[in-house]
Motif scaffolding. Structure first.
Motif, PDB file in Angstrom:
ATOM      1  N   ASP A 124       0.944  -1.044   0.041  1.00 49.26           N
ATOM      2  CA  ASP A 124       0.126  -0.047   0.153  1.00 49.26           C
ATOM      3  C   ASP A 124       0.956   1.313  -0.158  1.00 49.26           C
ATOM      4  O   ASP A 124       1.644   1.409   0.957  1.00 49.26           O
ATOM      5  N   PRO A 125       0.663   2.150  -1.074  1.00 49.10           N
ATOM      6  CA  PRO A 125       1.577   3.287  -1.280  1.00 49.10           C
ATOM      7  C   PRO A 125       1.539   4.259   0.043  1.00 49.10           C
ATOM      8  O   PRO A 125       2.615   4.846   0.314  1.00 49.10           O
ATOM      9  N   ALA A 130       5.945  -1.870   3.509  1.00 51.58           N
ATOM     10  CA  ALA A 130       7.358  -1.681   2.737  1.00 51.58           C
ATOM     11  C   ALA A 130       7.759  -0.196   2.638  1.00 51.58           C
ATOM     12  O   ALA A 130       8.885   0.048   3.098  1.00 51.58           O
ATOM     13  N   ASN A 131       6.991   0.535   2.519  1.00 60.28           N
ATOM     14  CA  ASN A 131       7.250   2.252   2.526  1.00 60.28           C
ATOM     15  C   ASN A 131       7.588   2.682   4.012  1.00 60.28           C
ATOM     16  O   ASN A 131       8.200   3.458   4.335  1.00 60.28           O
ATOM     17  N   ASP A 135      11.065   4.414   5.104  1.00 59.21           N
ATOM     18  CA  ASP A 135      11.119   5.716   5.941  1.00 59.21           C
ATOM     19  C   ASP A 135      11.633   5.559   6.962  1.00 59.21           C
ATOM     20  O   ASP A 135      12.441   6.279   7.222  1.00 59.21           O
ATOM     21  N   ALA A 136      11.711   4.552   7.678  1.00 63.53           N
ATOM     22  CA  ALA A 136      12.170   4.404   9.108  1.00 63.53           C
ATOM     23  C   ALA A 136      13.514   4.287   8.843  1.00 63.53           C
ATOM     24  O   ALA A 136      14.482   4.828   9.763  1.00 63.53           O
ATOM     25  N   ALA A 137      14.102   3.660   7.618  1.00 65.34           N
ATOM     26  CA  ALA A 137      15.589   3.305   7.556  1.00 65.34           C
ATOM     27  C   ALA A 137      16.282   4.428   6.789  1.00 65.34           C
ATOM     28  O   ALA A 137      17.351   4.546   6.522  1.00 65.34           O
ATOM     29  N   PHE A 142      13.681   5.342  -2.199  1.00 65.47           N
ATOM     30  CA  PHE A 142      13.395   4.003  -2.918  1.00 65.47           C
ATOM     31  C   PHE A 142      11.846   3.797  -2.641  1.00 65.47           C
ATOM     32  O   PHE A 142      11.488   2.928  -3.307  1.00 65.47           O
ATOM     33  N   GLU A 143      11.076   4.751  -2.028  1.00 66.73           N
ATOM     34  CA  GLU A 143       9.732   4.319  -1.804  1.00 66.73           C
ATOM     35  C   GLU A 143       8.967   4.340  -3.421  1.00 66.73           C
ATOM     36  O   GLU A 143       9.579   5.098  -4.158  1.00 66.73           O
ATOM     37  N   SER A 144       7.929   3.587  -3.353  1.00 64.68           N
ATOM     38  CA  SER A 144       7.486   3.464  -4.683  1.00 64.68           C
ATOM     39  C   SER A 144       5.934   3.115  -4.491  1.00 64.68           C
ATOM     40  O   SER A 144       5.446   3.089  -3.384  1.00 64.68           O
TER      41      SER A 144
END
Lengths: 287, 266
Positions: A124-125, A130-131, A135-137, A142-144
């Motif tokens: 889910d964007p 994943a995002n 974000d935390a890292a 690289f978010e998509s």
């Protein structure tokens, strides 16, 4: 033992399987030559027109074929490599290894729709895992939008498919690795082979039969990935996520039964061609 | 390095599953605010909604009923064929086996269209009986493959001794082949349970009546209805997966053997 009794034993299964699997498979060939919509009493014979159209003049079908081949390539390479890596890491017996094997296999018992919903949330964007992790890292560049990106969506589905079944293929590889005689490794070590060389010259050639199995099964699986795609993409899927099986289903749901039957034949042919090419490649690789 | 890789992959499996289970006890804003954390105010509302509004208990019952009939029937019919394959002379044995092996090469998606027409004509759509029937015929080839593979390895003397004692074919099947093949039968049974329980294709094709839905189909319907109300989707995932995951926890070794045998041979 009387043969008649044995034929009698096989008869019920033969009758059901013949009547409800083989017979419809043959009838499908007939439907493929008609313009039947699936419910009207009347239809016309169109000969090979459906087949010709599917093969030469159908952008939707070609798009689904392209997506399916992309998906196949990523899943076969990714899943085989991951399964082998996990198997090599876990082939040695031990408590931790048994436990991890069980964990890695776990996704296999889930239903495809469940796996699809899990990954729908991962991808889910706005709210997805994943995002959130990126974000935390501090890797937000690289978010998509993952499935939202038409050109790469099918590759993200491939990742979900690998997560789903890599553990199962890992088990096949572990069985293969456990059959390798320990003396081969002893001999390699005596010759001064390091870990990578042992893998390259002992493990990899010795697991060739397992690799053949994994590749063949994963290939068939990639053609059957119907549930996962419907669960992730909705029904019918957008064009970026359409594969052959979902295309056939959509054509059928669109009241073009004869045409869908023709697509099924090309689908079978595509599987046969890919399997044939893989067998040739495997034979060439082994001299 | 080994530990790092293994721990990394273990997290990839565990984290999503923990988020799903935790999320089924959260409200949607709660989930979005902290997907990884434990629920701040745990709620059972999702379960109530899903079980009542979606009639999920009935759906669950349908799934159980389908599996409870289709798996034993497939096992019985498949093991009888496997027994015949193992005991017939070479040529008829090969032909019989070949007929079923043919089905292994044909994916269910390739025959679904004509099957739909056939089931429609026979009034087997919107019926759990139809669903059981299609599950049986689609998985018979795999069942025959696994079981015949095992039964062919049984020594002929085993059966010849029984024949001398005057046992008929049924007694040889029932009292020798079946007990001796128990591990293979168990593995096949588990493979079939997972296949039939998780089947989406055939319910999607044959079932329109909401009262006849099985779990995967009901779950798929959630998607259109709840869109991004993830806690409800997650609750559906938990309800649909829990029976298989629990069974896996207790019968782990059999699951791995069964599903892998089905994969390798299917």
């Amino acid at each position: 033992m009387s043969r008649r009794a044995l034929y009698l034993f096989a008869a019920p299964a033969l009758a059901l399987y013949g009547g409800f699997f083989l017979l419809p498979a043959v009838q499908g060939l007939r439907y493929a030559t008609t313009d039947w919509d699936g419910y009207s009493p009347a239809f016309h014979d169109v000969g090979a027109a459906n087949l010709t159209a599917v093969v030469s003049n159908d952008d939707l079908f070609r798009n689904a074929l392209t997506n399916n081949l992309k998906f196949l390539l990523v899943v076969v390479l990714g899943q085989t490599a991951l399964a082998l890596l996990l198997a090599v890491l876990l082939a040695a017996r031990g408590r931790g290894s048994t436990w991890l094997r069980a964990l890695f296999f776990l996704p296999t018992v889930l239903s495809s729709v469940s796996v699809a919903f899990i990954w729908k949330f991962v991808y889910d964007p706005n709210f997805g895992l994943a995002n959130a992790v990126l974000d935390a890292a501090g890797l937000d560049r690289f978010e998509s939008s993952y499935l939202g990106d038409e050109s790469t969506a099918i590759l993200w589905v491939a990742v979900a498919q690998i997560w789903f079944h890599a553990g199962q293929m890992m088990i096949v590889y572990i069985a293969g690795i456990n059959q390798i005689p320990e003396e081969l490794y002893d001999a390699a070590r005596t010759d001064g082979a390091g870990r990578w060389q042992q893998f390259r010259h002992v493990t990899w050639p010795m697991v060739a039969p397992a690799t053949a199995l994994v590749v063949a099964y994963t290939t068939l699986q990639s053609f059957k990935a119907f549930d996962l795609i419907l669960g992730l993409a909705g029904n019918p899927p957008r064009s970026g996520l359409d594969v052959l099986a979902t295309r056939i289903y959509s054509t059928f749901a669109n009241s073009q039964l004869g045409y869908a039957a023709a697509e099924s034949i090309v689908f079978m042919a595509a599987i046969a061609v890919v399997t044939f090419l893989q067998n040739r490649a495997a034979r060439m690789a082994h001299g | 390095m080994r530990r790092l890789l293994l721990a990394g992959y273990a997290l990839l499996i565990v984290v999503p599953l923990v988020v799903i289970v935790g999320g089924s006890f959260k409200t949607t804003p709660d989930l979005f605010a902290s997907p990884f954390g434990p629920p701040t105010r745990p709620t059972l509302d999702n379960y109530v909604t899903v079980l009542e509004k979606q009639d999920l208990l009935r759906v669950l019952g349908n799934s159980v009923l389908v599996v409870a009939v289709s798996v034993p029937v497939t096992l019985l019919l498949g093991s009888l064929v496997a027994f015949a394959v193992a005991r017939l002379p070479r040529l008829p044995s090969r032909v019989l086996f070949g007929i079923f092996a043919l089905g292994l090469a044909v994916p269910a998606q390739a025959v679904m269209i004509p099957q739909y027409v056939q089931f429609d004509r026979l009034g087997l759509r919107n019926s759990l009986t139809g669903l059981m029937l299609v599950d049986v015929v689609v998985t018979l080839p795999v069942a025959v493959f696994i079981l015949a593979g095992f039964m062919r390895t049984l020594p002929a003397e085993l059966f010849e001794a029984a024949e001398i004692d005057g046992a008929g074919p049924w007694a040889a099947y029932r009292r020798i082949a079946v007990p001796v093949s128990a591990p293979s039968l168990a593995a096949t049974a588990i493979f079939l349970v997972v296949m039939h329980w998780n089947d989406l294709l055939h319910p999607l094709l044959f079932i329109d009546d909401p009262a006849k839905r099985t779990l995967p189909l009901a779950l798929l319907d959630f998607q259109g209805e709840y869109l991004t109300e993830y806690p409800l989707l997650f609750t559906g995932v938990v309800v649909a997966s829990l029976p298989m995951v629990l069974a896996y926890a207790f019968l782990q070794r059999h699951f791995v053997a069964g599903i892998t045998a089905g994969a390798v041979k299917g």
